[in-house]
Design a protein around this motif. Structure first.
Motif, PDB file in Angstrom:
ATOM      1  N   LEU A 225      61.206  63.024   6.823  1.00 34.16           N
ATOM      2  CA  LEU A 225      61.887  63.476   8.040  1.00 34.16           C
ATOM      3  C   LEU A 225      61.419  62.696   9.272  1.00 34.16           C
ATOM      4  O   LEU A 225      62.198  62.433  10.191  1.00 34.16           O
ATOM      5  CB  LEU A 225      61.637  64.977   8.267  1.00 34.16           C
ATOM      6  CG  LEU A 225      62.279  65.931   7.251  1.00 34.16           C
ATOM      7  CD1 LEU A 225      61.801  67.365   7.499  1.00 34.16           C
ATOM      8  CD2 LEU A 225      63.803  65.869   7.313  1.00 34.16           C
ATOM      9  N   THR A 226      60.150  62.379   9.312  1.00 32.72           N
ATOM     10  CA  THR A 226      59.638  61.674  10.486  1.00 32.72           C
ATOM     11  C   THR A 226      60.144  60.231  10.554  1.00 32.72           C
ATOM     12  O   THR A 226      60.091  59.604  11.612  1.00 32.72           O
ATOM     13  CB  THR A 226      58.090  61.735  10.542  1.00 32.72           C
ATOM     14  OG1 THR A 226      57.552  61.845   9.223  1.00 32.72           O
ATOM     15  CG2 THR A 226      57.638  62.941  11.337  1.00 32.72           C
ATOM     16  N   ALA A 227      60.700  59.756   9.436  1.00 33.72           N
ATOM     17  CA  ALA A 227      61.279  58.408   9.470  1.00 33.72           C
ATOM     18  C   ALA A 227      62.559  58.372  10.303  1.00 33.72           C
ATOM     19  O   ALA A 227      63.021  57.291  10.672  1.00 33.72           O
ATOM     20  CB  ALA A 227      61.562  57.922   8.054  1.00 33.72           C
ATOM     21  N   ILE A 248      51.160  63.409  12.115  1.00 30.98           N
ATOM     22  CA  ILE A 248      51.653  64.037  10.889  1.00 30.98           C
ATOM     23  C   ILE A 248      52.951  63.400  10.421  1.00 30.98           C
ATOM     24  O   ILE A 248      53.836  63.112  11.227  1.00 30.98           O
ATOM     25  CB  ILE A 248      51.878  65.550  11.128  1.00 30.98           C
ATOM     26  CG1 ILE A 248      50.567  66.238  11.484  1.00 30.98           C
ATOM     27  CG2 ILE A 248      52.503  66.209   9.913  1.00 30.98           C
ATOM     28  CD1 ILE A 248      50.677  67.735  11.554  1.00 30.98           C
ATOM     29  N   SER A 249      53.039  63.212   9.108  1.00 32.84           N
ATOM     30  CA  SER A 249      54.299  62.841   8.477  1.00 32.84           C
ATOM     31  C   SER A 249      54.886  64.115   7.900  1.00 32.84           C
ATOM     32  O   SER A 249      54.175  64.892   7.268  1.00 32.84           O
ATOM     33  CB  SER A 249      54.058  61.849   7.331  1.00 32.84           C
ATOM     34  OG  SER A 249      54.157  60.552   7.782  1.00 32.84           O
ATOM     35  N   LEU A 250      56.157  64.323   8.133  1.00 41.07           N
ATOM     36  CA  LEU A 250      56.825  65.522   7.602  1.00 41.07           C
ATOM     37  C   LEU A 250      57.836  65.120   6.543  1.00 41.07           C
ATOM     38  O   LEU A 250      58.659  64.230   6.765  1.00 41.07           O
ATOM     39  CB  LEU A 250      57.539  66.270   8.732  1.00 41.07           C
ATOM     40  CG  LEU A 250      56.643  66.858   9.822  1.00 41.07           C
ATOM     41  CD1 LEU A 250      57.469  67.304  11.014  1.00 41.07           C
ATOM     42  CD2 LEU A 250      55.834  68.019   9.278  1.00 41.07           C
ATOM     43  N   PHE A 251      57.767  65.797   5.413  1.00 41.05           N
ATOM     44  CA  PHE A 251      58.706  65.530   4.331  1.00 41.05           C
ATOM     45  C   PHE A 251      59.551  66.758   4.039  1.00 41.05           C
ATOM     46  O   PHE A 251      59.165  67.895   4.315  1.00 41.05           O
ATOM     47  CB  PHE A 251      57.965  65.120   3.049  1.00 41.05           C
ATOM     48  CG  PHE A 251      57.412  63.728   3.116  1.00 41.05           C
ATOM     49  CD1 PHE A 251      56.149  63.495   3.644  1.00 41.05           C
ATOM     50  CD2 PHE A 251      58.163  62.641   2.677  1.00 41.05           C
ATOM     51  CE1 PHE A 251      55.653  62.205   3.743  1.00 41.05           C
ATOM     52  CE2 PHE A 251      57.659  61.354   2.755  1.00 41.05           C
ATOM     53  CZ  PHE A 251      56.403  61.130   3.290  1.00 41.05           C
ATOM     54  N   LEU A 252      60.715  66.484   3.453  1.00 41.84           N
ATOM     55  CA  LEU A 252      61.619  67.540   3.015  1.00 41.84           C
ATOM     56  C   LEU A 252      61.763  67.414   1.513  1.00 41.84           C
ATOM     57  O   LEU A 252      61.864  66.301   0.978  1.00 41.84           O
ATOM     58  CB  LEU A 252      62.993  67.339   3.666  1.00 41.84           C
ATOM     59  CG  LEU A 252      64.150  68.192   3.118  1.00 41.84           C
ATOM     60  CD1 LEU A 252      63.994  69.641   3.575  1.00 41.84           C
ATOM     61  CD2 LEU A 252      65.491  67.629   3.569  1.00 41.84           C
TER      62      LEU A 252
END
Lengths: 327, 288
Positions: A225-227, A248-252
């Motif tokens: 998501l952060t991409a 933080i990197s956030l993923f889904l």
């Protein structure tokens, strides 16, 4: 006159050449060596770790971004020799030094200068520096004012918004644990700190979800998501940039599961007990998530997910059911 | 309070939540007498002790016990404790295990999502400043820490917005976004609960302005120079905000705003909201 003039010019030229060679050598050494060998270089180039008797430990470094303006690293009274060394050699500190010197870093445009860093505290997690606290004296050259410089350094982390669809309804999978800093139990996205330097956000995410929730996610089904953030932001989110280095990197993750999985997950107790992690799993209908959690990671993930969805930027979910083991 | 000669300063307190189990407060080597006293008397520390003893707090159900607190560091902002760092030894009674207990305490804060409508387009007003901890300039919502104990989030928000952007907001037009959270959450958001005590209230402000205000705001340099705050104001079209900022406060505010809007929970914008530019910047502008 002309002889004196020539000699004087030669003297000056020699000095310039000497200084240039020295600077170049220092720069090359800095680029080629990790900071810890500055101690060896110090004997050659006069950068020193000195422990003046009964007074503070100090260390001097030269940053490529501000040659000619060395940075003093000092320790607060009471900080041990080993803590000081561990601090300045830690990947946390090196990463921060690297950050301030990138294209978007604070030192990049020459408007500010780093004069000194005061190492205030070191929290060791076994042999590794877990948290670092320091105060950086950064001066705005134009005004001479110091920019607020206290840093609580903990390094990067990753979190996952896990959405499971079951019988037409979407659920989010959360952790609940005691968080001493806020003094209470809170519902959060499964998350973890990157324990090493390898920068493997996805791998860490998958591992943390397994440890905290007990489900194995397929790396290929993770959407970053952060991409979606503009490259100018650095593509990581900052929970508390006024005091903490955390990014933080956030993923889904999206999957389909049978109803029994949802029931099994609800109320599970997991976590690495040896770490003192006492984690309960909660499953919450996704449409309620936004007001059931005070966790920044969860709310940020919702923002990115919803806005990306609205903008048609989300890749289609991978087909069929979530092949994950639930134990 | 006992200070044994040449060894650690220490103090013992008794908490109503665990009578019979006193808590030892000790100081790390190098912490001065002055710092130790300031730490244990600070509102930061008192607030944390209060938090752990509330109904939702970690001591509430008797499953956990606070044994000791090690004061590791105190950052004074003048006469006031600005930041506190300590390690709390909290034991899970059932397993006997210590829960991770390192705390960077900075207290509560507030931020505002300012949305200005101009010529049918909505803009968000942001600050840009150098943030030493992340080592770079970043775009953020105007925000500030609550400097005192009074807990006046809205008042602090209005003051910070004026200091940082030059815009004077009307208190009555602020919508508390964090109030939409379920009471079980405490109605504040936690940016980094694994390490920091920080809790934030997020507000929304909606106003209409003429186009020249938007132009005037863009690129303004503000901030309290004496505090080393060198703040630039940025105006960003709201629809692009979510991608243009890495700031948690901004993204959280977007989440709460969008979801509350979707569910019809937002009050209608006030009829004639007024956002005046502070006198020191330019002329008073009354915005219809």
């Amino acid at each position: 006159f002309s002889l004196r003039f020539t000699l004087s010019m030669l003297h000056k030229s020699a000095y310039v050449v000497y200084w240039s060679v020295l600077s170049l050598a220092k720069t090359m050494a800095l680029l080629l060596q990790p900071f810890m060998s500055l101690k060896k270089l110090g004997r050659v180039f006069c950068t020193q770790i000195s422990a003046q008797s009964s007074s503070r430990l100090t260390h001097t470094i030269n940053l490529p971004s501000q040659l000619g303006q060395p940075v003093q690293i000092v320790a607060v009274p009471g900080l041990s020799d080993s803590d000081f060394r561990n601090a300045i050699e830690s990947s946390l500190f090196k990463h921060w030094l690297k950050n301030i010197q990138t294209e978007t870093g604070m030192l990049s445009n020459g408007a500010t200068s780093l004069k000194q860093v005061l190492i205030q505290g070191v929290d060791m997690f076994g042999k590794r520096v877990g948290f670092l606290k320091f105060r950086a004296d950064v001066i705005d050259k134009e005004t001479g004012n110091k920019v607020p410089g206290i840093v609580f350094a903990r390094g990067p982390a990753v979190a996952v918004l896990i959405l499971l669809e079951s019988e037409g309804k979407t659920y989010a999978v959360l952790t609940e644990q005691v968080r001493v800093p806020v003094g209470r139990l809170i519902l959060e996205l499964p998350a973890g700190m990157l324990d090493d330097d390898k920068g493997d956000f996805v791998g860490t995410a998958v591992r943390e979800v397994e440890e905290e929730i007990g489900i194995s996610l397929n790396v290929n089904d993770m959407v970053d998501l952060t991409a979606f953030l503009d490259p100018s932001t650095g593509c990581r989110v900052f929970p508390s940039p006024g005091g903490c280095d955390e990014e933080i990197s956030l993923f889904l993750y999206r999957g389909h599961v049978g109803k029994e999985i949802i029931t099994q997950l609800q109320g599970k107790e997991t976590g690495l007990r040896e770490h003192g992690e006492l984690i309960k799993v909660h499953v919450v209908p996704y449409d309620k998530l936004w007001h059931m959690t005070a966790d920044a990671k969860a709310l940020m993930a919702i923002a990115l997910y919803e806005m990306a969805k609205r903008g048609g930027l989300m890749p289609p979910p991978r087909s069929s059911s979530a092949e994950f083991s639930c134990h």
